[in-house]
Design a protein around this motif. Structure first.
Motif, PDB file in Angstrom:
ATOM      1  N   LYS A 128       2.928   3.428  -7.831  1.00  0.00           N
ATOM      2  CA  LYS A 128       1.837   3.466  -8.015  1.00  0.00           C
ATOM      3  C   LYS A 128       1.586   3.630  -6.107  1.00  0.00           C
ATOM      4  O   LYS A 128       1.397   3.497  -5.699  1.00  0.00           O
ATOM      5  CB  LYS A 128       0.551   2.452  -8.373  1.00  0.00           C
ATOM      6  CG  LYS A 128       0.487   2.092  -9.606  1.00  0.00           C
ATOM      7  CD  LYS A 128      -0.258   1.030 -10.108  1.00  0.00           C
ATOM      8  CE  LYS A 128       0.119   0.245 -11.087  1.00  0.00           C
ATOM      9  NZ  LYS A 128      -1.031  -1.462 -11.392  1.00  0.00           N
ATOM     10  N   GLU A 139       0.730   6.342 -10.673  1.00  0.00           N
ATOM     11  CA  GLU A 139      -0.364   6.751 -10.843  1.00  0.00           C
ATOM     12  C   GLU A 139      -0.694   6.855  -9.487  1.00  0.00           C
ATOM     13  O   GLU A 139      -0.531   5.917  -8.744  1.00  0.00           O
ATOM     14  CB  GLU A 139      -0.494   5.438 -11.828  1.00  0.00           C
ATOM     15  CG  GLU A 139      -2.252   4.918 -11.631  1.00  0.00           C
ATOM     16  CD  GLU A 139      -2.132   3.739 -12.332  1.00  0.00           C
ATOM     17  OE1 GLU A 139      -3.087   3.419 -12.218  1.00  0.00           O
ATOM     18  OE2 GLU A 139      -1.317   3.032 -12.604  1.00  0.00           O
ATOM     19  N   LYS A 174      -4.014   4.636  -7.829  1.00  0.00           N
ATOM     20  CA  LYS A 174      -4.744   3.734  -8.093  1.00  0.00           C
ATOM     21  C   LYS A 174      -5.712   3.624  -7.187  1.00  0.00           C
ATOM     22  O   LYS A 174      -5.027   3.583  -5.854  1.00  0.00           O
ATOM     23  CB  LYS A 174      -4.453   2.961  -9.189  1.00  0.00           C
ATOM     24  CG  LYS A 174      -5.038   1.225  -8.901  1.00  0.00           C
ATOM     25  CD  LYS A 174      -3.838   0.098  -9.338  1.00  0.00           C
ATOM     26  CE  LYS A 174      -5.157  -1.414  -9.755  1.00  0.00           C
ATOM     27  NZ  LYS A 174      -3.655  -2.162  -9.026  1.00  0.00           N
TER      28      LYS A 174
END
Length: 300
Positions: free
Chosen positions: A170, A233, A235
């Motif tokens: 992330k 990702e 985030k």
């Protein structure tokens, strides 16, 4: 020309030294570390070992030079994890040292590495230091010409995300989405400064520097592809959560709060208002080029 560079051989200093030496200039590189001497000399430059906090050393090093390149480095002030450091005060101190050394040495041509955000003392977070440094340098006599170079966020700053990418898959920030923002390669900064050394100096001028424009969504996709993780990702967490994470990691409180405020300005675009009002021609290094470099670091 005889040119003095502060900042040693960092991400900008190394290619800048090579470019200036290659153009036939006599280059002196200031460094705090004696072990840098062979590396500096191998590039065809002269090493001057000392501290930018030493005005007498700066003055003697600047004497007889035609131009100087001035910069301050966060790391040079001390650890970002040191709660006792007043970074704003330290930046101001360095700027005042530069003013004294410039006046005492007779230098009349300066290129100063500033930053995006230096146009304002409001809403830029920790980038506030660059506004104050510019203001202090502006107190120099009018016959001292200054080119203020304001790069945007460095591609290399993305390496700060590497631990979270490796451990969690992330990128964790307090903003995200499809809004593009400008980024810059240190090489394009060096190339721009080298070019400006060759051009006339007159008065006080501002030069923004950027290489490419990419959004958080595009960064995530490109980095994910480069490291073989299509599920990478980005985030988005709240400003409060990001501040808590940084404070829990021991980051200096002023720096942590400043980073959160800076990301808020990135999110709403206010950080880049003056940049887009004075948008420069972009450099040669693109984000795609950086992703190849990032992938190599990721594998180590």
């Amino acid at each position: 020309m005889k040119i003095v560079l502060t900042g040693s051989l960092g991400n900008i200093g190394n290619p800048l030294t090579q470019l200036l030496v290659g153009a036939g200039h006599q280059v002196t590189v200031i460094s705090r570390r004696k072990e840098r001497i062979p590396e500096i000399e191998n590039l065809g430059a002269v090493a001057a070992i000392g501290s930018i906090q030493d005005v007498e050393f700066l003055t003697e090093t600047f004497k007889n030079a035609d131009a100087v390149y001035l910069m301050e480095a966060w790391e040079g002030m001390g650890s970002l994890f040191d709660q006792e450091i007043d970074f704003l005060a330290e930046f101001k101190k360095t700027a005042r040292n530069y003013v004294k050394a410039v006046q005492q040495s007779g230098i009349r041509k300066i290129i100063h590495l500033s930053s995006i955000g230096a146009h304002s003392d409001q809403g830029t977070g920790s980038l506030l230091v660059h506004y104050h440094v510019e203001q202090i340098l502006q107190t120099l006599p009018e016959d001292v010409s200054i080119k203020f170079m304001r790069p945007v966020g460095f591609f290399s700053n993305i390496y700060r995300w590497l631990p979270a990418i490796q451990s969690q898959g992330k990128i964790i920030q307090s903003y995200g989405g499809s809004r593009k923002e400008p980024w810059v390669s240190p090489y394009d900064i060096a190339a721009t400064i080298a070019d400006e050394m060759e051009k006339p100096f007159s008065g006080r001028t501002v030069h923004y520097i950027a290489s490419d424009e990419v959004s958080p969504d595009e960064i995530t996709a490109a980095l994910g592809q480069s490291i073989g993780n299509p599920d990478l990702e980005w985030k988005v967490v709240s400003s409060e959560e990001l501040l808590h994470q940084m404070m829990s990691a021991g980051i200096n409180e002023w720096i942590a709060k400043g980073m959160v405020a800076m990301q808020r300005a990135q999110a709403d675009g206010s950080l880049y208002e003056d940049f887009y009002a004075n948008k420069p021609t972009f450099g040669k290094v693109k984000f795609e080029d950086f992703t190849k470099e990032f992938a190599q670091k990721y594998k180590i």
